[in-house]
Design an enzyme around this catalytic site. Structure first.
Site, PDB file in Angstrom:
ATOM      1  N   ARG A 238       0.953  -1.221   0.113  1.00 14.06           N
ATOM      2  CA  ARG A 238      -0.106  -0.014  -0.056  1.00 14.06           C
ATOM      3  C   ARG A 238       0.862   1.097  -0.111  1.00 14.06           C
ATOM      4  NH1 ARG A 238      -3.466  -3.144  -1.484  1.00 14.06           N
ATOM      5  NH2 ARG A 238      -5.547  -3.140  -0.670  1.00 14.06           N
ATOM      6  N   GLU A 267      -2.782   7.777  -5.687  1.00  9.26           N
ATOM      7  CA  GLU A 267      -2.988   6.972  -6.702  1.00  9.26           C
ATOM      8  C   GLU A 267      -3.958   7.488  -7.593  1.00  9.26           C
ATOM      9  OE1 GLU A 267      -3.181   2.627  -6.346  1.00  9.26           O
ATOM     10  OE2 GLU A 267      -1.326   2.538  -5.236  1.00  9.26           O
ATOM     11  N   HIS A 286       0.275   0.088 -10.076  1.00  4.77           N
ATOM     12  CA  HIS A 286      -0.521  -0.851  -9.269  1.00  4.77           C
ATOM     13  C   HIS A 286      -0.966  -2.150 -10.019  1.00  4.77           C
ATOM     14  CE1 HIS A 286      -2.818  -0.898  -5.371  1.00  4.77           C
ATOM     15  NE2 HIS A 286      -2.743  -2.275  -5.594  1.00  4.77           N
ATOM     16  N   ALA A 288       0.647  -5.240  -9.578  1.00  3.00           N
ATOM     17  CA  ALA A 288       1.446  -6.398  -9.143  1.00  3.00           C
ATOM     18  C   ALA A 288       0.453  -7.721  -9.181  1.00  3.00           C
ATOM     19  CB  ALA A 288       1.821  -6.460  -7.802  1.00  3.00           C
TER      20      ALA A 288
END
Length: 347
Positions: A238, A267, A286, A288
């Site tokens: 995070r 973000e 973001h 992953a």
């Protein structure tokens, strides 16, 4: 009886929405961007269930206006976007999708470690910009992973998978977690360290802790000052785990080796963010867990959690299980028309 009304805050990959449409009156937000606050309030207030993403803020103000809402199914491992205390107070069950993305996220974490250690992105930029003139014995020197020490902060499912892969690469793995994991220490030859010692001894530090009051800005000016001058920070957990201002200051002064971030705060990161001006920083949007198979499994598990809850069955991945009795009374009172036998149980 009418089918329960369900709102999904964005379109999902795979066949999950087809399953949901079989059992519910389904409404899906059609745009690529998150549902605007006003529309989110309006849709949730009229729904029995809602399937949310980490970009959707479910707070007390929203829950207070959602008198018929029974369940919030969050398509994420974490649930820091949801006020769990408020949900429990309103007798709304919250579920999540843990475990599904652990391997995929771990693979991407290792990819970022490789990319930062061997300066892959810097090299690509040099080629594209015309800076590459010739092979040189001292050009783009990076770091080896074999023999290096990886410090993992947070030894949950993802941290465990990262440790497994790092050991296969010949890395020494140390970790810090809220509780020790003796079985994992034996299995993967891990060493438990205090947080400060981990920051001092690690060549690479990878963040896998949940976002809580205790972990917010766990990477700050103080902990960054403890790191080796060559150390690389990786964050796939995070964004708010890292104080970005302190990270920029540390990197710009050359006090650590680099950073690779898949999550940021806020973000999306602004294109003019100072961190993006540094050559030794990698930032990805973001992604992953962004494989076809994993995101499809996450979506299906989120749908299954939602359907189980609407059928009055307590899902395996319920977060606020302590409200089960009061929540079931609300489900029975609402009389939602989903038959339990029609729904396959989540894995």
């Amino acid at each position: 009886m009418p089918k329960p009304r369900v709102f999904v805050t964005r379109h999902l990959p795979g066949d999950a929405l087809d399953l949901l449409a079989e059992h519910t009156e389904l409404i899906v937000w059609p745009d690529e961007l998150p549902t605007p606050r006003a529309e989110l309030l309006s849709e949730v207030a009229r729904s029995d269930g809602v399937l949310t993403l980490l970009t959707d803020r479910i707070d007390d103000g929203l829950l207070a206006k959602a008198q018929r809402l029974l369940v919030v199914s969050n398509m994420a491992t974490g649930f820091d976007n949801i006020d769990i205390e408020a949900a429990s107070r309103h007798k709304v069950l919250v579920t999540r999708t843990p475990g599904v993305l652990s391997s995929t996220t771990a693979e991407f974490t290792i990819a970022l470690i490789f990319a930062a250690a061997r300066r892959v992105v810097e090299g690509d930029r040099a080629v594209r910009s015309g800076e590459w003139k010739t092979w040189g014995p001292e050009a783009m020197l990076g770091q080896d992973l074999s023999g290096a020490t990886l410090g993992i902060i947070g030894m949950g499912g993802i941290g465990r998978e990262v440790a497994h892969r790092a050991r296969a690469l010949g890395m020494r793995v140390v970790y810090f977690s809220r509780s020790r994991k003796p079985a994992l220490e034996r299995r993967y030859r891990l060493e438990f360290l205090g947080l400060d010692e981990l920051f001092r001894k690690s060549d690479f530090i990878s963040l896998h802790a949940p976002l809580t009051g205790e972990t917010r800005h766990v990477v700050n000016s103080g902990t960054l000052a403890m790191m080796k001058a060559t150390a690389i920070l990786v964050n796939t957990a995070r964004g708010p785990l890292v104080d970005h201002g302190a990270l920029y200051q540390t990197l710009s002064e050359g006090r650590i080796g680099g950073a690779a971030l898949d999550v940021t705060h806020p973000e999306p990161m602004a294109p003019n963010d100072p961190l993006l001006s540094l050559p030794n920083v990698i930032v990805t949007p973001h992604i992953a867990s962004a494989s076809v198979a994993t995101r499809s499994r996450m979506a299906r598990l989120a749908v299954q959690n939602l359907l189980e809850a609407l059928a009055g069955r307590l899902p395996k991945h319920a977060v606020n299980r302590e409200i089960a009795r009061a929540w079931r009374q609300r489900v029975r009172k609402r009389g939602v028309a989903i038959r339990s036998k029609m729904i396959e149980r989540p894995a």
